[in-house]
Structure formats: structure tokens, C-alpha cells
Design a protein around this motif. Structure first.
Motif, PDB file in Angstrom:
ATOM      1  N   ARG A 191       0.835  -1.198   0.000  1.00 30.89           N
ATOM      2  CA  ARG A 191       0.000   0.000   0.000  1.00 30.89           C
ATOM      3  C   ARG A 191       0.865   1.240   0.000  1.00 30.89           C
ATOM      4  O   ARG A 191       2.073   1.182   0.143  1.00 30.89           O
ATOM      5  CB  ARG A 191      -0.873   0.015   1.264  1.00 30.89           C
ATOM      6  N   ARG A 192       0.233   2.379  -0.121  1.00 25.26           N
ATOM      7  CA  ARG A 192       0.948   3.648  -0.024  1.00 25.26           C
ATOM      8  C   ARG A 192       0.481   4.406   1.208  1.00 25.26           C
ATOM      9  O   ARG A 192      -0.698   4.391   1.519  1.00 25.26           O
ATOM     10  CB  ARG A 192       0.675   4.508  -1.265  1.00 25.26           C
ATOM     11  N   GLY A 193       1.432   5.084   1.867  1.00 25.68           N
ATOM     12  CA  GLY A 193       1.075   6.012   2.938  1.00 25.68           C
ATOM     13  C   GLY A 193       0.970   5.418   4.322  1.00 25.68           C
ATOM     14  O   GLY A 193       0.388   6.023   5.219  1.00 25.68           O
ATOM     15  N   CYS A 194       1.552   4.209   4.537  1.00 26.21           N
ATOM     16  CA  CYS A 194       1.513   3.597   5.879  1.00 26.21           C
ATOM     17  C   CYS A 194       2.402   4.377   6.856  1.00 26.21           C
ATOM     18  O   CYS A 194       3.408   4.980   6.452  1.00 26.21           O
ATOM     19  CB  CYS A 194       2.019   2.166   5.831  1.00 26.21           C
ATOM     20  N   LEU A 195       2.078   4.293   8.153  1.00 27.96           N
ATOM     21  CA  LEU A 195       2.906   4.918   9.193  1.00 27.96           C
ATOM     22  C   LEU A 195       4.379   4.506   9.068  1.00 27.96           C
ATOM     23  O   LEU A 195       5.274   5.340   9.193  1.00 27.96           O
ATOM     24  CB  LEU A 195       2.363   4.524  10.574  1.00 27.96           C
ATOM     25  N   GLU A 196       4.606   3.215   8.794  1.00 31.54           N
ATOM     26  CA  GLU A 196       5.983   2.699   8.765  1.00 31.54           C
ATOM     27  C   GLU A 196       6.882   3.436   7.779  1.00 31.54           C
ATOM     28  O   GLU A 196       8.075   3.597   8.036  1.00 31.54           O
ATOM     29  CB  GLU A 196       5.963   1.199   8.435  1.00 31.54           C
ATOM     30  N   VAL A 197       6.323   3.880   6.647  1.00 32.59           N
ATOM     31  CA  VAL A 197       7.182   4.519   5.641  1.00 32.59           C
ATOM     32  C   VAL A 197       7.439   5.996   5.937  1.00 32.59           C
ATOM     33  O   VAL A 197       8.082   6.691   5.150  1.00 32.59           O
ATOM     34  CB  VAL A 197       6.653   4.337   4.199  1.00 32.59           C
ATOM     35  N   TYR A 198       6.944   6.458   7.096  1.00 40.46           N
ATOM     36  CA  TYR A 198       7.275   7.820   7.544  1.00 40.46           C
ATOM     37  C   TYR A 198       8.050   7.817   8.861  1.00 40.46           C
ATOM     38  O   TYR A 198       9.012   8.559   9.016  1.00 40.46           O
ATOM     39  CB  TYR A 198       5.993   8.658   7.712  1.00 40.46           C
ATOM     40  N   ALA A 199       7.628   6.964   9.823  1.00 36.45           N
ATOM     41  CA  ALA A 199       8.137   7.126  11.185  1.00 36.45           C
ATOM     42  C   ALA A 199       9.109   6.035  11.635  1.00 36.45           C
ATOM     43  O   ALA A 199       9.646   6.133  12.740  1.00 36.45           O
ATOM     44  CB  ALA A 199       6.966   7.206  12.165  1.00 36.45           C
ATOM     45  N   SER A 200       9.333   4.989  10.833  1.00 38.72           N
ATOM     46  CA  SER A 200      10.355   4.008  11.235  1.00 38.72           C
ATOM     47  C   SER A 200      11.733   4.653  11.114  1.00 38.72           C
ATOM     48  O   SER A 200      11.904   5.638  10.388  1.00 38.72           O
ATOM     49  CB  SER A 200      10.284   2.766  10.346  1.00 38.72           C
ATOM     50  N   GLY A 201      12.714   4.080  11.795  1.00 34.79           N
ATOM     51  CA  GLY A 201      14.062   4.640  11.751  1.00 34.79           C
ATOM     52  C   GLY A 201      14.606   4.729  10.336  1.00 34.79           C
ATOM     53  O   GLY A 201      15.156   5.768   9.930  1.00 34.79           O
ATOM     54  N   SER A 202      14.425   3.655   9.566  1.00 34.11           N
ATOM     55  CA  SER A 202      14.960   3.671   8.195  1.00 34.11           C
ATOM     56  C   SER A 202      14.196   4.658   7.321  1.00 34.11           C
ATOM     57  O   SER A 202      14.779   5.283   6.419  1.00 34.11           O
ATOM     58  CB  SER A 202      14.938   2.262   7.597  1.00 34.11           C
ATOM     59  N   SER A 203      12.894   4.837   7.582  1.00 33.05           N
ATOM     60  CA  SER A 203      12.110   5.790   6.767  1.00 33.05           C
ATOM     61  C   SER A 203      12.442   7.238   7.114  1.00 33.05           C
ATOM     62  O   SER A 203      12.458   8.101   6.232  1.00 33.05           O
ATOM     63  CB  SER A 203      10.617   5.543   6.957  1.00 33.05           C
ATOM     64  N   ILE A 204      12.694   7.502   8.398  1.00 32.94           N
ATOM     65  CA  ILE A 204      13.104   8.866   8.788  1.00 32.94           C
ATOM     66  C   ILE A 204      14.400   9.216   8.050  1.00 32.94           C
ATOM     67  O   ILE A 204      14.530  10.308   7.473  1.00 32.94           O
ATOM     68  CB  ILE A 204      13.299   8.968  10.322  1.00 32.94           C
ATOM     69  N   ALA A 205      15.330   8.262   8.043  1.00 29.65           N
ATOM     70  CA  ALA A 205      16.608   8.492   7.357  1.00 29.65           C
ATOM     71  C   ALA A 205      16.400   8.671   5.852  1.00 29.65           C
ATOM     72  O   ALA A 205      16.996   9.564   5.231  1.00 29.65           O
ATOM     73  CB  ALA A 205      17.552   7.328   7.637  1.00 29.65           C
ATOM     74  N   ARG A 207      13.669   9.704   4.245  1.00 29.41           N
ATOM     75  CA  ARG A 207      13.020  11.003   3.976  1.00 29.41           C
ATOM     76  C   ARG A 207      14.035  12.136   4.102  1.00 29.41           C
ATOM     77  O   ARG A 207      14.004  13.101   3.333  1.00 29.41           O
ATOM     78  CB  ARG A 207      11.861  11.219   4.949  1.00 29.41           C
ATOM     79  N   ALA A 208      14.927  12.012   5.088  1.00 31.32           N
ATOM     80  CA  ALA A 208      15.937  13.060   5.284  1.00 31.32           C
ATOM     81  C   ALA A 208      16.895  13.115   4.090  1.00 31.32           C
ATOM     82  O   ALA A 208      17.233  14.206   3.601  1.00 31.32           O
ATOM     83  CB  ALA A 208      16.705  12.803   6.582  1.00 31.32           C
ATOM     84  N   ARG A 209      17.316  11.936   3.600  1.00 27.41           N
ATOM     85  CA  ARG A 209      18.232  11.913   2.440  1.00 27.41           C
ATOM     86  C   ARG A 209      17.555  12.556   1.224  1.00 27.41           C
ATOM     87  O   ARG A 209      18.171  13.338   0.499  1.00 27.41           O
ATOM     88  CB  ARG A 209      18.640  10.477   2.129  1.00 27.41           C
ATOM     89  N   GLU A 210      16.281  12.226   1.013  1.00 30.82           N
ATOM     90  CA  GLU A 210      15.564  12.802  -0.136  1.00 30.82           C
ATOM     91  C   GLU A 210      15.426  14.325   0.018  1.00 30.82           C
ATOM     92  O   GLU A 210      15.619  15.069  -0.935  1.00 30.82           O
ATOM     93  CB  GLU A 210      14.162  12.181  -0.247  1.00 30.82           C
ATOM     94  N   ALA A 211      15.084  14.767   1.218  1.00 33.16           N
ATOM     95  CA  ALA A 211      14.893  16.215   1.443  1.00 33.16           C
ATOM     96  C   ALA A 211      16.195  16.972   1.253  1.00 33.16           C
ATOM     97  O   ALA A 211      16.208  18.084   0.696  1.00 33.16           O
ATOM     98  CB  ALA A 211      14.341  16.444   2.852  1.00 33.16           C
TER      99      ALA A 211
END
Ligand SMILES: [Zn+2]
Length: 335
Positions: A191-205, A207-211
Motif C-alpha cells: 500500500r501507499r502512505g503507511c505509518l511505517e514509511v514515515y516514522a520508522s528509523g529507516s524511513s526517517i533516514a 526522507r531526510a536523504r531525499e529532502a
């Protein structure tokens, strides 16, 4: 942490001792746990999953035997096993754990029972951790609680009126896959937009790399050779605007998912564990504020949000708590 060693006895002053086995993707952890939640003879080793299931399971069981010997408690009354899903907890089978490629339909409780000659019980690792926190950690004495582990991924579990909620095959409590942004980032679950793809440790990292690539020229994050979640927390605390924005989004989306869970289940307590929660009040304060603000009034007033109490031993203690619970139920039912 060792209690009285009474050689050769099954039952100690604090009830039966059980062996907890925690099968992670990067580490194996084992330990003997008594009914008061005390751990004995805890051992941790790398999983080395490239060796394949037969070799890893043999090593895991050998660690279990060493742990029993080191505990000085004689023998154990049961084995509790925690592993990431998908599993079939009721059947005691590791169906196809995502973190252990090539481990297909492994009858782990049968294997453990044959090796240790006692009953064995299997539980999803996050579900077992929830029960460990309920019996021996932050959840002691509460009626209903939910637990989220915010780590490389996000898992969870619920204890409702003192009973562990398992779901049909033991994979319930997947709180990481609560939708927080419709049509958002792509998740491993499909799916798209799950909590895990924003707030997990690897997702935080991630998102930061992309930003940083898109608009991070002035950010202190752009000067790091590698960006991890804790760097985002540190830079946000130091006032870096881009890191601040990323961290605010993280806590806001975690709070959004927790608000839904609190509204649906109205627990007494929400327990947050896992590596990302080492950020402490930087995570807890904004999440508490947002859930109190956004949840329905009665549920918001009832639910406390606290950090987990069991730290690194939560996997072993959770697995053991499940086995102790099963033993107590058998005794209660007179089986
Ligand atoms: Zn998902």
C-alpha cells in the motif's frame, strides 16, 4: 540479576522457569526467565542468516542449552519463541518471515519441543514484546494497552482486558501499516502512505536523504557522509530548519496513527519502544500533546503514553511471557 540457584529443580520460589528465544534478522537472543520476569543466562549472538535455517536453528538451540546451564536453575518448563511475521502462531510454524529469506514453513515449536523435551509456543515478535511489557514492563497493572515498536520497521501488539490479542493466525497488531497519508510513500506491504514509511528509523533516514537532495543546501544534514534517524533528531534539537520540519512531520504522523488507535480501542496505556524512542522527550512530548489534542475526549483522557520499560531484553522476556501465560492457562484448565 540471577536469583536463587536450586540445582535440579523445575520450580523455583517464583514459579516455573521458561526459556525465551528471540529470532531476529540481525541477532539471536536467548535467556531463562522466571515467573517474576527476572532474566538469567541471557546470550546474544549475530543471526548470520546467510547460513540458512538449519544451521541458525541449531545454533539458537545450542545457545538455549548454554543459557539453561548458565542460569543455574536446573531445567525449564517450556520454551517461548518470538519471531517476525508472517508466522502461524497457533500452528507453531514460521510461514515466511520477511526478515529471514528462505525460511519457509518451518515447524519451529515442534523442533524446539523435540530438542528441549518441553512444550514450546510461538508468537509474533512485536506481539510477544507487547505481552512482555504488559506483564513485566511499562504495562504492569493496567487493564488494556497497546504497544508499538518504532525501530527499523514499526510493529505492535495489543493486550485487551489482560488478554493478548493475536488475530486469526497471530499476525494482528500491525500498527505500522495504519494509513497516515493516503497515496503517500510506497510501503513494503503493497500500500501507499503507511505509518511505517514515515516514522520508522529507516524511513526517517530515507526522507531526510531525499529532502537534503531536493532542498538541503543550507542544512547541517547535508554535511554528513551518511544520514541516520538520530542525526535528524540531533539536528532538529540544534535548530536546523530542515531537520525540524522532518522531525515535526514524523511526530505528527505517529501521533495521527496513535490517535486513531486510541479512539478505536480506548486503552489505558500506549507504550512506545524500539530504537527511535531513544530520542526520549523529543518524541514523547509532541506525540502526547497531539494525541491529547486530537483524540476523542474520553479516550484521550484515559490513555497515558509512556516509553517501554524492558529495553534490550524485551524480545527474550516477551517470548518467555507468552510461554509462562500458556503454562498458567494449562494449569488453570487442569490440562
Ligand atoms: Zn504498509
Amino acid at each position: 540479576m540471577d536469583g536463587d540457584a536450586r540445582e535440579g529443580t523445575l520450580v523455583t520460589h517464583s514459579g516455573p522457569a521458561v526459556l525465551g528465544l528471540d529470532i531476529g534478522g540481525t541477532k539471536l537472543a536467548v535467556g531463562v526467565v522466571t515467573q517474576d520476569g527476572t532474566t538469567h543466562g541471557v546470550l546474544v549472538e549475530p543471526t548470520r542468516r546467510d547460513e540458512g535455517p538449519d544451521a541458525v536453528i541449531e545454533r539458537l538451540f545450542a545457545m538455549g542449552e548454554r543459557s539453561i546451564a548458565a542460569s543455574g536453575l536446573g531445567s525449564v518448563a517450556a520454551v517461548g519463541i518470538a519471531c517476525g511475521g508472517p508466522i502461524d502462531a497457533a500452528a507453531g510454524v514460521l510461514s515466511a518471515p520477511l526478515h529471514l529469506p528462505d525460511w519457509i514453513d518451518i515447524p519451529i515449536t515442534d523442533l524446539a519441543s523435540a530438542r528441549f523435551e518441553v512444550p514450546a509456543f510461538l508468537e509474533n515478535d512485536a506481539t510477544a514484546a507487547a505481552f512482555g511489557e504488559f506483564r513485566y514492563g511499562a504495562g504492569r497493572g493496567v487493564d488494556s494497552m497497546i504497544y508499538l515498536t518504532v525501530s527499523t520497521g514499526i510493529g505492535g501488539g495489543a493486550v485487551l482486558h489482560g488478554r493478548l490479542h493475536r488475530g486469526a493466525a497471530g499476525n494482528g497488531g500491525e500498527f505500522g501499516h495504519v494509513l497516515v497519508r493516503s497515496g503517500g510513500r510506497e510501503c513494503l506491504c503493497g500500500r501507499r502512505g503507511c505509518l511505517e514509511v514515515y516514522a520508522s528509523g529507516s524511513s526517517i533516514a530515507a526522507r531526510a536523504r531525499e529532502a537534503v537532495l531536493e532542498r538541503g543546501d543550507g542544512s547541517s544534514l547535508a554535511r554528513l557522509p551518511e544520514i541516520r534517524a538520530e542525526h535528524v533528531v540531533e539536528a532538529a534539537a540544534a535548530g536546523d530548519p530542515l531537520a525540524r520540519e522532518l522531525w515535526d512531520e514524523t511526530t505528527e504522523l505517529l501521533a495521527s496513527a496513535l490517535t486513531d488507535l486510541v479512539n478505536v480501542l480506548e486503552p489505558d496505556l500506549v507504550v512506545l519502544g524500539g530504537g527511535v524512542t531513544r530520542s526520549g522527550s523529543a518524541l514523547l512530548d509532541p506525540v502526547r500533546t497531539a494525541v491529547r489534542r486530537d483524540a476523542m475526549a474520553p479516550a484521550a483522557a484515559a490513555a497515558r503514553i509512556e516509553l517501554a520499560g524492558l529495553a534490550d531484553e524485551v524480545g527474550v522476556v516477551g517470548a518467555a511471557a507468552v510461554a509462562l501465560d500458556a503454562l498458567e492457562k494449562k494449569i488453570h484448565e487442569g490440562v
